[in-house]
Design an enzyme around this catalytic site. Structure first.
Site, PDB file in Angstrom:
ATOM      1  N   SER A 160       0.830  -1.203   0.000  1.00  0.00           N
ATOM      2  CA  SER A 160       0.000   0.000   0.000  1.00  0.00           C
ATOM      3  C   SER A 160       0.869   1.259   0.000  1.00  0.00           C
ATOM      4  O   SER A 160       1.643   1.484  -0.923  1.00  0.00           O
ATOM      5  CB  SER A 160      -0.956  -0.041   1.190  1.00  0.00           C
ATOM      6  OG  SER A 160      -2.007   0.892   1.030  1.00  0.00           O
ATOM      7  N   ASP A 260      -9.419  -5.332  -5.110  1.00  0.00           N
ATOM      8  CA  ASP A 260      -8.838  -4.156  -4.470  1.00  0.00           C
ATOM      9  C   ASP A 260      -9.174  -2.925  -5.307  1.00  0.00           C
ATOM     10  O   ASP A 260      -8.903  -2.895  -6.510  1.00  0.00           O
ATOM     11  CB  ASP A 260      -7.318  -4.334  -4.371  1.00  0.00           C
ATOM     12  CG  ASP A 260      -6.604  -3.157  -3.732  1.00  0.00           C
ATOM     13  OD1 ASP A 260      -7.288  -2.257  -3.202  1.00  0.00           O
ATOM     14  OD2 ASP A 260      -5.354  -3.149  -3.765  1.00  0.00           O
ATOM     15  N   HIS A 292      -7.639  -5.656  -0.671  1.00  0.00           N
ATOM     16  CA  HIS A 292      -6.430  -4.916  -0.333  1.00  0.00           C
ATOM     17  C   HIS A 292      -5.738  -5.511   0.902  1.00  0.00           C
ATOM     18  O   HIS A 292      -6.374  -5.784   1.909  1.00  0.00           O
ATOM     19  CB  HIS A 292      -6.800  -3.450  -0.078  1.00  0.00           C
ATOM     20  CG  HIS A 292      -5.653  -2.515  -0.001  1.00  0.00           C
ATOM     21  ND1 HIS A 292      -4.818  -2.262  -1.067  1.00  0.00           N
ATOM     22  CD2 HIS A 292      -5.174  -1.751   1.022  1.00  0.00           C
ATOM     23  CE1 HIS A 292      -3.910  -1.376  -0.723  1.00  0.00           C
ATOM     24  NE2 HIS A 292      -4.087  -1.061   0.552  1.00  0.00           N
TER      25      HIS A 292
END
Length: 319
Positions: A160, A260, A292
């Site tokens: 991320s 995601d 995610h």
């Protein structure tokens, strides 16, 4: 105490008086000898002035045995606002990578926004890259890195926001002069897991889910209030970076998750990188039916194991 909320992003609330309340698990785990993997970890302070620290990991094969192994520099995720290098999920995941890949790792505990807005996270991360480079002559602060880290086989990785940082650190390294100490380390590749990128104009499925884009973009606005370019800041939108083609590594692995929301940006990054003039090789892996950072939530699932093996293979690949 003022209880008026000025930012409420579900995972984090910011009050008018400056208080920050994070609703995510803020638990931390100390460094240790992990009996499952045999990996030993230890913490070091890189900068007393800023509080910047790192967690070092060494596999059981290298404990008390000098040998040069690839080095992984890892940047945790959390939209620049949450998460920690010392969280159980991050710590355990790096243990599993280090133990299986037989590598040394440095996990960066950079300062978080909004208390420390962007560019603090990037500056801290770059300071760690320079700190790693200070071990080139075997005279750095960490004896583990002096004895066991092969700085000709360095990898950056993160999930991320940490993937975003990995990309930007590779770009900054690519812009470094070979005359600088930091320019002498050899970055072989970067691994971007579910990278947090964005842009002012929606792309792909973002058009159909504007509320989700607004939510995700709000984290960047909170983390980087001083950015004059907003969502087209090259730090969050690599397509706008004139130096994208200067990425300072030979290989890139981008890991995506089918469900995601940020998948579109990961795909766009790959497309932009291939068009940038960069002469390296970019690989893509997509996990079906996953969301995610699923690998941190359920590390034992089939897709998480497959992704971990792909990352290990990427690091272990010989020239």
């Amino acid at each position: 105490m003022n209880d008026e909320i000025v930012h409420d992003l579900y995972l984090i609330k910011v009050y008018k008086d400056g208080r920050v309340e994070r609703s995510t698990d803020e638990d931390t785990i100390p460094p240790s000898l992990d009996h499952k993997t045999g990996v030993q970890s230890a913490d070091l302070v890189v900068s007393a002035e800023t509080g910047l620290s790192v967690r070092l990991y060494i596999p059981k094969t290298a404990i008390n045995t000098p040998q040069k192994l690839p080095l992984l520099v890892y940047f945790h995720g959390g939209a620049f606002c949450i998460g920690s290098a010392f969280s159980p999920s991050c710590h355990n995941y790096i243990n599993s990578i280090v133990g299986s890949a037989n590598i040394v790792a440095v996990s960066v505990n950079y300062r978080r926004a909004p208390e420390n807005p962007i560019p603090a996270a990037y500056d801290d991360s770059w300071d760690v890259v320079k700190w790693v480079a200070s071990h080139l002559e075997g005279k750095g602060q960490s004896e583990w890195l002096n004895s066991n880290a092969d700085l000709n086989r360095v990898f950056f990785a993160g999930d991320s926001a940490g993937a975003n940082i990995s990309h930007n650190m590779a770009t900054w390294l690519g812009l470094s002069s070979s005359e600088e100490v930091v320019g002498r380390i050899k970055l072989k590749g970067i691994v971007l897991v579910h990278p947090y990128f964005s842009g002012k104009e929606p792309i792909g499925s973002e058009v159909d889910t504007p509320e989700m884009k607004v939510f995700m973009d709000a984290f960047w606005s909170l983390a980087s209030p001083a950015s004059t370019d907003g969502l087209d800041d090259p730090l969050i939108n690599p397509e706008k970076d004139p130096n994208l083609g200067r990425l300072g590594c030979e290989r890139v692995l981008v890991c995506l998750a089918e469900n995601d929301f940020l998948k579109e940006r990961g795909c766009y990054y790959v497309e932009s990188l291939r068009k940038s003039g960069w002469n390296g090789v970019v690989e893509v892996m997509e996990a079906k039916d996953e969301i995610h950072v699923f690998h941190l939530q359920k590390p034992g699932c089939e897709n998480a194991i497959a992704m971990r093996q792909r990352i290990i293979s990427f690091i272990s690949q010989q020239d």
